[in-house]
Each structure stands twice: as C-alpha cells, then as structure tokens.
Design an enzyme around this catalytic site. Structure first.
Site, PDB file in Angstrom:
ATOM      1  N   ARG A  87       0.832  -1.203   0.000  1.00 47.45           N
ATOM      2  CA  ARG A  87       0.000   0.000   0.000  1.00 47.45           C
ATOM      3  C   ARG A  87       0.872   1.260   0.000  1.00 47.45           C
ATOM      4  NH1 ARG A  87      -2.171  -3.625   3.788  1.00 47.45           N
ATOM      5  NH2 ARG A  87      -4.290  -4.357   3.307  1.00 47.45           N
TER       6      ARG A  87
ATOM      7  N   LYS B  53      -1.914  -2.388   7.460  1.00 48.35           N
ATOM      8  CA  LYS B  53      -3.321  -2.208   7.805  1.00 48.35           C
ATOM      9  C   LYS B  53      -3.702  -3.171   8.920  1.00 48.35           C
ATOM     10  CE  LYS B  53      -7.817  -1.611   5.599  1.00 48.35           C
ATOM     11  NZ  LYS B  53      -8.569  -1.676   4.319  1.00 48.35           N
TER      12      LYS B  53
ATOM     13  N   ARG C 194      -0.926  -2.272  -7.123  1.00 51.45           N
ATOM     14  CA  ARG C 194      -1.384  -3.320  -6.196  1.00 51.45           C
ATOM     15  C   ARG C 194      -2.366  -4.256  -6.902  1.00 51.45           C
ATOM     16  NH1 ARG C 194      -1.602  -4.290  -0.697  1.00 51.45           N
ATOM     17  NH2 ARG C 194      -3.575  -4.901   0.222  1.00 51.45           N
TER      18      ARG C 194
ATOM     19  N   HIS D  31      -4.079  -9.101   3.411  1.00 50.56           N
ATOM     20  CA  HIS D  31      -5.513  -9.163   3.688  1.00 50.56           C
ATOM     21  C   HIS D  31      -5.779 -10.086   4.868  1.00 50.56           C
ATOM     22  CE1 HIS D  31      -6.695  -7.999  -0.711  1.00 50.56           C
ATOM     23  NE2 HIS D  31      -6.491  -6.945   0.051  1.00 50.56           N
TER      24      HIS D  31
END
Length: 220
Positions: A41, A66, A140, A163
C-alpha cells in the site's frame, strides 16, 4: 472490483517512463519497481525503512500495515537492483544529517506524504500513455491479478497483500478469469463459427497467456 488493471506490457511502459539518467528518476524507478513487485500500500511504501529490505534473503518487511499487522513478503531481484542503485547513488545525497532511516526520501530529505507519492505515481501512469487512470493502488491491483493469471495460489496473494480475510483477495480471481472467459465464449464448440472473434482475442493476448491457454506463442 478494481476499475483498471495494467497488463504486463502496460506496466513495463509505466516503469520505463522514469528518467534513470537523473537522481530522482532512479529513486522513482525504484519506487515503481517496488510497488509492482510487492503490491504494498501507499502508506506502507512511505513507512519503509532501509533496514526493512533484506537483499540477501530477497524479502521486504512491512511494519504496522493495515490493522497494525507486520508481514514479511518476497521482493523480486529487479526491484532489489533498483533499490540498491538508489541507495548507492542517490539517497546519501538527499538524506538529512539526522537520518531517521526512511528508505525513500523527497529532495528535502523528508519522507513522502501520501499525496505527494500518489501524485508522482499518477503522473508516470499518465505520461506512459496507457490510458488507464490510477496511482499507487493500480500497481497493487496489477500485481495481484497478474500473479493469479500466472498460476499463483490465492492464499499466497492474500499474504502478499496483507488481507486479513481471504474474501478480500478473492475479488482478484474474478478479474483474473476475465481473459479465460473471453476465450471460452469464443472457442467453445457452440461458438466455433466466430473464428474472427477468436483471432482478435488471440492477437490481443500476451504470449504468456497464449501459451497457458493453447500451449503456443504468437507467430511472427
């Protein structure tokens, strides 16, 4: 669903826009190569530290991504080569005396802001002439889709992207299958009369996908 995905050829066009005869061009090429190789990211790129790159092991450490999660992911040899060139030829010329260890720096010796990095990448995409909008996240999307098209397991791509849930990654399997669906529609026995459509699709396919579907490459 991602609005735009770069093909392999389009990604190379964007990468090659950077003027690598200049110091900032070398830095920018290293940044673009890192985005393309890892799919990290924008904020993760900004927060990269010099010591987060392990060239010997071919890995990159994302710290506090994240969800405040760390992850160790592979990075390709070409991206590592451009990072090494940037470190050897550029970074020491712009780093401040109080070096905080941030990998990629602007000309004032500070870290990129999210806006400045986004504008820089978007400008390279625009100048490449690929006619697809996007910025850091476009790489990405592209990395994930191309890896899946080339046979990567979706769970591996999940780790690359950071993720927490597999469902977040599975959206890319829908994008990756589009080319195969086009071939199925054009080549299934119920559609064999549409040979001109098949020819058009084959001509637009990169050799790697042609070889995967048909076991052949384009004839010169």
């Amino acid at each position: 669903m991602p609005k735009h995905i770069l093909s392999e050829e389009e990604a190379e066009r964007v990468l090659n826009v950077a003027d690598v005869t200049s110091a900032l061009g070398i830095r920018d090429r290293a940044i673009l190569e890192t985005f393309y190789s890892t799919g990290i990211r924008r904020t993760e790129m900004i927060n990269l530290q010099v010591h987060d790159i392990d060239a010997d092991r071919g890995t990159l450490m994302v710290r506090q991504g994240k969800g405040s999660r760390d992850r160790l992911i592979p990075i390709g040899d070409r991206a590592l080569a451009w990072i090494a060139k940037y470190l050897n030829e550029v970074r020491h010329k712009i780093v401040l005396a109080d070096d905080q260890g941030t990998l990629f720096l602007v000309v004032t010796g500070d870290a990129f802001s999210p806006r400045s990095l986004g504008l820089m990448v978007a400008d390279y995409i625009k100048r490449s002439g690929v006619n697809k909008s996007g910025s850091c996240h476009l790489f990405r999307h592209t990395m994930a889709t191309l890896m899946l098209e080339n046979g990567a397991d979706v769970r591996f791509v999940q780790v690359m992207l950071g993720h927490a849930q597999l469902t977040s990654t599975q959206v890319y399997t829908q994008v990756a299958i589009r080319a195969l669906k086009e071939i199925h529609t054009a080549t299934h026995p119920a559609r064999l009369e549409r040979r001109e459509d098949v020819k058009k699709i084959e001509d637009s396919m990169p050799n790697r996908l042609l070889k995967r579907v048909y076991g052949k490459e384009k004839q010169s």
